[in-house]
Scaffold this active site. Structure first.
Site, PDB file in Angstrom:
ATOM      1  N   LYS A  61       3.485 -15.752   2.389  1.00  0.00           N
ATOM      2  CA  LYS A  61       3.533 -16.551   1.157  1.00  0.00           C
ATOM      3  C   LYS A  61       5.006 -16.803   0.855  1.00  0.00           C
ATOM      4  CE  LYS A  61       1.239 -18.556  -2.208  1.00  0.00           C
ATOM      5  NZ  LYS A  61       0.458 -19.787  -1.946  1.00  0.00           N
ATOM      6  N   ASP A 105      -5.575  -6.924   5.644  1.00  0.00           N
ATOM      7  CA  ASP A 105      -6.774  -6.235   5.165  1.00  0.00           C
ATOM      8  C   ASP A 105      -7.810  -7.246   4.683  1.00  0.00           C
ATOM      9  OD1 ASP A 105      -8.585  -4.408   4.196  1.00  0.00           O
ATOM     10  OD2 ASP A 105      -7.258  -3.554   2.695  1.00  0.00           O
ATOM     11  N   ASP A 163     -11.531  -8.821   6.836  1.00  0.00           N
ATOM     12  CA  ASP A 163     -12.882  -8.794   6.280  1.00  0.00           C
ATOM     13  C   ASP A 163     -13.465 -10.201   6.211  1.00  0.00           C
ATOM     14  OD1 ASP A 163     -12.683  -6.090   6.016  1.00  0.00           O
ATOM     15  OD2 ASP A 163     -13.011  -6.029   3.864  1.00  0.00           O
ATOM     16  N   TYR A 222       0.810  -1.209   0.000  1.00  0.00           N
ATOM     17  CA  TYR A 222       0.000   0.000   0.000  1.00  0.00           C
ATOM     18  C   TYR A 222       0.851   1.269   0.000  1.00  0.00           C
ATOM     19  CZ  TYR A 222      -4.144  -2.839   1.099  1.00  0.00           C
ATOM     20  OH  TYR A 222      -5.153  -3.750   1.059  1.00  0.00           O
ATOM     21  N   ASP A 280      -3.133 -18.608   1.659  1.00  0.00           N
ATOM     22  CA  ASP A 280      -4.248 -19.367   1.102  1.00  0.00           C
ATOM     23  C   ASP A 280      -4.757 -20.419   2.091  1.00  0.00           C
ATOM     24  OD1 ASP A 280      -1.736 -20.431   0.736  1.00  0.00           O
ATOM     25  OD2 ASP A 280      -2.060 -21.117  -1.314  1.00  0.00           O
TER      26      ASP A 280
END
Length: 365
Positions: A188, A244, A248, A141, A220
């Site tokens: 990852k 982020d 959610d 970001y 994942d």
């Protein structure tokens, strides 16, 4: 306790849910004799309209002088055609950088009264209580260079330094000490160099916390486990992007994004905000769920004001209101009666007063 709180209601449903959080803070202050000094300032779309800036100078000055900042929501579709730096969200990113909070705490709890509003069978949610610790000031970001040089090409840079990872990892381990003493670090590392740095650094930090059980989990795999066995997690530590997304997804165990709070800590001033967005399509209709904002106020009481008892009582009041059947539209089942934003605030305030009076009477006896 005297506390200087800056309020940033923001856009969409932000002012509506912030108003209920403020009402509950004032109620806590009245019940326990605390003086909360509050001032309201513009951010996001409101800042652009009034001052030509998504983070006006006077807003930033007030925030830097505060003990805590309580934000509503930022964003509106009318600004989508603008460059990212000219949108409401740019003000929030700039505020986060200015305040310096690098650790975003996002709890996701299975409220017993809302089990039937989740996609899970009840037995899968038993004991589900997750705290996501998201790194907030680094990663993709904020990485440079970044750009959109042509209509067919765009790029972003994912970059982390060891000190950035170390400081947020320490927050996660410290939080785990007061919980069930488990940390799942998300990466990852089989693909990304940044994730290999992340994994190595978190492993080093873990040596200072021998009582904490650490596991490394691919992003994942974590997403799959959140969808199948959410109670297997305690504290989830993740970078900016993964945190982020996962926070959610974790809303599924709570029944709605509308009930999720957050706190951003570690900088000059702590920032509190509900996880949900500005939802401009329902703004002004009284449909918004204020629980996320009220629970964010409870986090403010606990982390910035160090008022643990008051924070516990406010969170218990939310549970009592939900157990009594209080539901906003996002929480209601087919045919269930629904409460407005204000009425949900009323239900929580009523529960708060009753809990306080009951405990006061009990101790007096």
């Amino acid at each position: 306790m005297a506390l200087n709180i800056v309020l940033l209601p923001g856009d969409g449903i932000g002012p509506e849910v912030t108003a209920e959080a403020v009402r509950l803070l004032k109620s806590v202050g009245g019940l326990f004799g605390h003086a909360f000094q509050m001032s309201t300032h513009a951010i996001g779309g409101e800042g652009l309209e009034r001052f030509g800036q998504s983070l006006p100078d006077e807003t930033l000055t007030a925030c830097l002088a505060a003990d805590a900042v309580l934000l509503g929501a930022v964003g509106h579709p009318r600004y989508e055609s603008r460059q990212p730096s000219e949108r409401p969200e740019a003000g929030l990113l700039a505020l986060r950088q200015a305040l310096g909070g690098f650790a975003n705490l996002r709890p996701a709890i299975c409220h017993p009264a809302l089990v039937d509003r989740t996609p899970f069978r009840a037995e899968r949610l038993q004991g589900a209580d997750i705290l996501i610790v998201r790194e907030l000031l680094g990663g993709i970001y904020f990485g440079e260079p970044r750009g959109y040089p042509s209509p067919d090409v765009a790029f972003n840079t994912l970059i982390y330094s060891k000190p950035e990872v170390e400081r947020v990892a320490r927050v996660a381990f410290e939080m785990a000490m007061g919980r069930r003493r488990r940390v799942a670090s998300i990466d990852k590392a089989n693909v990304l160099e940044t994730s290999r740095l992340w994994r190595t650094t978190v492993t080093e930090v873990a040596r200072d916390f021998p009582d904490i059980a650490l596991e490394h989990v691919y992003i994942d795999t974590c997403a799959m486990r959140l969808a199948t066995t959410p109670a297997s997690f305690d504290v989830i530590l993740a970078d900016n992007l993964f945190g982020d997304i996962l926070s959610d997804q974790a809303a599924s165990i709570s029944g709605s994004l509308g009930v999720l709070p957050s706190a951003t800590i570690g900088g000059r001033v702590d920032l509190y905000e509900p996880v949900h967005g500005s939802a401009p399509d329902i703004a002004g209709r009284g449909w918004a769920n204020p629980i996320g904002a009220i629970a964010s106020a409870a986090m403010l009481l606990r982390l910035s004001a160090r008022l643990t008892h008051e924070a516990d009582l406010l969170e218990q009041a939310i549970e009592v209101a939900l157990a009594s059947g209080a539901r906003t539209r996002d929480l209601a089942g087919p045919g269930d009666p629904t409460l407005s934003t204000r009425e949900m605030g009323d239900a929580i305030e009523h529960a708060l007063v009753e809990l306080h009076d009951h405990r006061h009477t009990y101790h007096a006896v």
